[in-house]
Write a protein that holds these residues in place. Structure first.
Motif: not given
Length: 181
Positions: A83-96, A125-135, A142-146
């Motif tokens: 229903e939207s183009d919302d997105e989530a992103y997490v970046a960092g390092r993976a450890r076994p 987690v080094e960085a996390a991002m959430l983008t919400r767009r008004d559907p 309206a610009p996305p809320q980041v």
């Protein structure tokens, strides 16, 4: 880098919204980006496991697992909602993770098959991002809320491999000028 629980303690609402977006279709679904040996990106679907104490992923014997074992940098991106183009992103390092009790507990939670040739990784987690767009808004109206979170302690120094003279690495180590193979 921060553990998922440290990130969630620092930004509980953001962490919860990212987790919900990653789990919108059930236990967890996202796209895992890793760094190939030649510096290029590799992307595969995965099923991340979120718990109060961490962000985890079982990875079968595959090129992406070898990428994580060689160079733990990762990025995890949500699958888009219908229903939207919302997105989530997490970046960092993976450890076994090798502790048998932790592996067994997460295998139960993540319903990982005991017969599978998988390895458990914890994602810091080094960085996390959430983008919400008004559907319902008109495109461009309206610009996305980041919202972005960066680990205040800073990142560990990245392990760099030589890159061809024409190559250039972006923030998370991906060669930004070479074509993907």
């Amino acid at each position: 880098m921060a553990s998922w629980s440290e990130f969630a303690a620092d930004e509980p609402r953001l962490a919860d919204e990212i987790r919900l977006l990653m789990q919108q279709y059930g236990p967890g679904f996202g796209y895992l980006a890793t760094v190939r040996a030649d510096g290029g990106p590799r992307v595969h679907p995965v099923s991340p496991v979120f718990t109060a104490d961490g962000l985890w992923c079982f990875v079968i014997d595959s090129p992406k697992r070898r990428d994580l074992e060689r160079d733990g940098r990762y990025a995890l991106h949500s699958f888009p909602p219908e229903e939207s183009d919302d997105e989530a992103y997490v970046a960092g390092r993976a450890r076994p993770v090798t502790d048998p009790a932790t592996v067994a507990r997460l295998a139960r939670i993540g319903r990982a098959s005991p017969q599978g040739d998988w390895r458990l990784f914890e994602f810091t987690v080094e960085a996390a991002m959430l983008t919400r767009r008004d559907p319902v808004a008109q495109p461009g109206a309206a610009p996305p809320q980041v919202r972005v979170w960066l680990d205040p302690r800073g990142a560990e120094p990245a392990r760099r491999e030589p890159v061809a003279a024409e190559g250039r690495r972006g923030r998370h180590g991906f060669d930004t000028r070479r074509p993907a193979a």
